[in-house]
Design a protein around this motif. Structure first.
Motif, PDB file in Angstrom:
ATOM      1  N   VAL A 181       0.843  -1.196   0.000  1.00  0.00           N
ATOM      2  CA  VAL A 181       0.000   0.000   0.000  1.00  0.00           C
ATOM      3  C   VAL A 181       0.880   1.248   0.000  1.00  0.00           C
ATOM      4  CG1 VAL A 181      -1.824  -1.204   1.255  1.00  0.00           C
ATOM      5  CG2 VAL A 181      -0.169   0.177   2.529  1.00  0.00           C
ATOM      6  N   ARG A 182       0.272   2.369  -0.309  1.00  0.00           N
ATOM      7  CA  ARG A 182       0.948   3.672  -0.178  1.00  0.00           C
ATOM      8  C   ARG A 182       0.771   4.109   1.274  1.00  0.00           C
ATOM      9  NH1 ARG A 182      -1.586   9.255  -1.246  1.00  0.00           N
ATOM     10  NH2 ARG A 182       0.187  10.671  -1.062  1.00  0.00           N
ATOM     11  N   ALA A 183       1.774   3.878   2.089  1.00  0.00           N
ATOM     12  CA  ALA A 183       1.676   4.118   3.525  1.00  0.00           C
ATOM     13  C   ALA A 183       2.216   5.497   3.880  1.00  0.00           C
ATOM     14  CB  ALA A 183       2.440   3.052   4.297  1.00  0.00           C
ATOM     15  N   ILE A 184       1.452   6.220   4.682  1.00  0.00           N
ATOM     16  CA  ILE A 184       1.842   7.545   5.167  1.00  0.00           C
ATOM     17  C   ILE A 184       1.836   7.514   6.691  1.00  0.00           C
ATOM     18  CG2 ILE A 184       1.257  10.002   5.249  1.00  0.00           C
ATOM     19  CD1 ILE A 184      -0.241   9.588   2.587  1.00  0.00           C
ATOM     20  N   GLY A 185       2.932   7.921   7.301  1.00  0.00           N
ATOM     21  CA  GLY A 185       2.996   7.993   8.752  1.00  0.00           C
ATOM     22  C   GLY A 185       2.896   9.425   9.223  1.00  0.00           C
ATOM     23  N   VAL A 186       2.106   9.645  10.271  1.00  0.00           N
ATOM     24  CA  VAL A 186       1.900  10.992  10.809  1.00  0.00           C
ATOM     25  C   VAL A 186       2.149  10.967  12.315  1.00  0.00           C
ATOM     26  CG1 VAL A 186       0.189  12.786  11.241  1.00  0.00           C
ATOM     27  CG2 VAL A 186       0.216  11.621   9.030  1.00  0.00           C
ATOM     28  N   ASP A 187       2.908  11.933  12.795  1.00  0.00           N
ATOM     29  CA  ASP A 187       3.150  12.041  14.234  1.00  0.00           C
ATOM     30  C   ASP A 187       3.483  13.487  14.560  1.00  0.00           C
ATOM     31  OD1 ASP A 187       4.008   9.529  16.429  1.00  0.00           O
ATOM     32  OD2 ASP A 187       4.247  11.621  17.008  1.00  0.00           O
ATOM     33  N   LEU A 188       3.161  13.893  15.771  1.00  0.00           N
ATOM     34  CA  LEU A 188       3.422  15.270  16.199  1.00  0.00           C
ATOM     35  C   LEU A 188       4.728  15.392  16.982  1.00  0.00           C
ATOM     36  CD1 LEU A 188       1.845  17.898  15.785  1.00  0.00           C
ATOM     37  CD2 LEU A 188       0.798  17.561  18.032  1.00  0.00           C
ATOM     38  N   ASP A 189       5.311  14.247  17.361  1.00  0.00           N
ATOM     39  CA  ASP A 189       6.519  14.246  18.194  1.00  0.00           C
ATOM     40  C   ASP A 189       7.759  14.246  17.304  1.00  0.00           C
ATOM     41  OD1 ASP A 189       8.662  13.667  19.863  1.00  0.00           O
ATOM     42  OD2 ASP A 189       7.489  12.372  21.169  1.00  0.00           O
ATOM     43  N   PRO A 190       8.544  15.338  17.317  1.00  0.00           N
ATOM     44  CA  PRO A 190       9.730  15.408  16.445  1.00  0.00           C
ATOM     45  C   PRO A 190      10.775  14.342  16.773  1.00  0.00           C
ATOM     46  CG  PRO A 190       9.713  17.242  17.998  1.00  0.00           C
ATOM     47  CD  PRO A 190       8.371  16.573  18.109  1.00  0.00           C
ATOM     48  N   VAL A 191      10.869  13.949  18.039  1.00  0.00           N
ATOM     49  CA  VAL A 191      11.841  12.919  18.423  1.00  0.00           C
ATOM     50  C   VAL A 191      11.488  11.592  17.765  1.00  0.00           C
ATOM     51  CG1 VAL A 191      12.779  11.589  20.345  1.00  0.00           C
ATOM     52  CG2 VAL A 191      12.416  14.046  20.602  1.00  0.00           C
ATOM     53  N   MET A 192      10.202  11.237  17.812  1.00  0.00           N
ATOM     54  CA  MET A 192       9.764   9.985  17.198  1.00  0.00           C
ATOM     55  C   MET A 192       9.921  10.042  15.675  1.00  0.00           C
ATOM     56  SD  MET A 192       8.926   7.836  19.457  1.00  0.00           S
ATOM     57  CE  MET A 192       8.883   7.943  21.242  1.00  0.00           C
ATOM     58  N   LEU A 193       9.555  11.166  15.084  1.00  0.00           N
ATOM     59  CA  LEU A 193       9.676  11.288  13.630  1.00  0.00           C
ATOM     60  C   LEU A 193      11.137  11.205  13.188  1.00  0.00           C
ATOM     61  CD1 LEU A 193       7.104  14.017  12.538  1.00  0.00           C
ATOM     62  CD2 LEU A 193       7.105  11.594  11.933  1.00  0.00           C
ATOM     63  N   ASN A 194      12.038  11.831  13.934  1.00  0.00           N
ATOM     64  CA  ASN A 194      13.456  11.752  13.589  1.00  0.00           C
ATOM     65  C   ASN A 194      13.958  10.318  13.676  1.00  0.00           C
ATOM     66  OD1 ASN A 194      13.719  14.489  13.080  1.00  0.00           O
ATOM     67  ND2 ASN A 194      14.354  14.983  15.172  1.00  0.00           N
ATOM     68  N   ALA A 195      13.523   9.600  14.716  1.00  0.00           N
ATOM     69  CA  ALA A 195      13.919   8.194  14.847  1.00  0.00           C
ATOM     70  C   ALA A 195      13.373   7.377  13.681  1.00  0.00           C
ATOM     71  CB  ALA A 195      13.422   7.631  16.181  1.00  0.00           C
ATOM     72  N   ALA A 196      12.117   7.647  13.312  1.00  0.00           N
ATOM     73  CA  ALA A 196      11.508   6.926  12.192  1.00  0.00           C
ATOM     74  C   ALA A 196      12.237   7.211  10.890  1.00  0.00           C
ATOM     75  CB  ALA A 196      10.036   7.313  12.071  1.00  0.00           C
ATOM     76  N   ARG A 197      12.595   8.471  10.658  1.00  0.00           N
ATOM     77  CA  ARG A 197      13.287   8.841   9.420  1.00  0.00           C
ATOM     78  C   ARG A 197      14.690   8.251   9.363  1.00  0.00           C
ATOM     79  NH1 ARG A 197      10.705  14.816  10.093  1.00  0.00           N
ATOM     80  NH2 ARG A 197       8.895  14.513   8.706  1.00  0.00           N
ATOM     81  N   ASP A 198      15.348   8.132  10.519  1.00  0.00           N
ATOM     82  CA  ASP A 198      16.670   7.497  10.560  1.00  0.00           C
ATOM     83  C   ASP A 198      16.567   6.015  10.201  1.00  0.00           C
ATOM     84  OD1 ASP A 198      17.931   9.845  11.239  1.00  0.00           O
ATOM     85  OD2 ASP A 198      17.980   9.413  13.402  1.00  0.00           O
TER      86      ASP A 198
END
Length: 253
Positions: A65-82
């Motif tokens: 699927v075309r998966a999109i992740g959304v979060d408001l926590d920059p720490v979590m998003l940075n970890a996810a992007r890493d």
């Protein structure tokens, strides 16, 4: 500098705890069941709200699927992007998603609604971004009904309820079915799954509960230490038991 270092350490500790929890067989099974309930089709758009470190987004993408992740926590998003640099990860609020009307065919929120300011606003936004016939799946624990085996029953009850009282919406999961119906979703289904924890890896979770109860003055320092000591002895003897009810609701747009 010390405060920055402390915040970084706290974030790393939280991420390690989340990783450990998400790797348990019970958590893997729950996530897989949530994907089944989404009724995934290749190429369709699915948004994972409160995506954290991105594990579910990566797994959804693995389903084609075309998966999109959304979060408001920059720490979590940075970890996810890493961890997953190729994923579509966006900083946004659950009540203001960066998607067009009807853009998504699936919406998933795992252990998120208990911390939202207004769950009904988030559901209205979910309905906006979902196409007609799209699927929504909500998953979360009931913080007020955690079962912990202990020789100190009264103290255990006080700890569980004190920890629940630190959560914005500790009982929202048991209300998923009604919330979805009130928001205009159709054909609502509800399942209850029990996560059973018995290993020593559960001790940090229990220590966190005791600390929360102590910090709100629901129990004393001595009571907290006595309770954690009992749970540590149980863990060492293979006699620790924690059971957590998880509610999973699914519905059609």
């Amino acid at each position: 500098m010390p405060e920055t270092h402390s915040a970084h350490t706290d974030a790393e500790t939280l991420i390690r705890a989340l990783d450990a929890a998400e790797n348990t067989p019970a958590a893997v099974t729950l996530r897989a069941r949530s994907y089944d309930l989404l009724r995934l089709s290749t190429g369709r758009t699915v948004v994972d709200v409160g995506c954290g470190t991105g594990r579910a987004v990566a797994e959804l993408a693995g389903h084609g699927v075309r998966a999109i992740g959304v979060d408001l926590d920059p720490v979590m998003l940075n970890a996810a992007r890493d961890r997953f640099p190729d994923l579509d990860l966006r900083a946004a609020d659950a009540a203001d998603l960066p998607l067009d009307d009807g853009e998504a065919h699936g919406y998933r929120a795992d252990k998120v609604y208990h911390v939202l300011p207004d769950p009904s606003e988030a559901l209205a936004e979910a309905r906006r971004v979902l196409a007609p016939g799209g699927r929504i799946v909500l998953l979360g624990q009931d913080w007020d009904t955690m079962v912990i085996d202990s020789d100190q029953a009264d103290l255990t009850r006080r700890i569980v309820h004190a920890r629940a009282d630190t959560i914005r919406h500790p009982r929202v999961a048991r209300a998923y079915r009604n919330l979805l119906s009130d928001a205009g979703f159709r054909e609502v289904e509800l399942e209850v799954h029990t996560m059973v924890l018995t290993g020593t890896s559960t001790l940090p979770l229990l220590s966190g509960h005791a600390a929360a109860a102590r910090n709100t003055s629901a129990i004393s320092e001595e009571e907290a230490e006595a309770w954690i000591s009992e749970q540590a002895r149980r863990a060492a003897a293979g006699r620790l038991l924690v059971a957590i009810p998880f509610f999973m609701a699914a519905a059609n747009r």
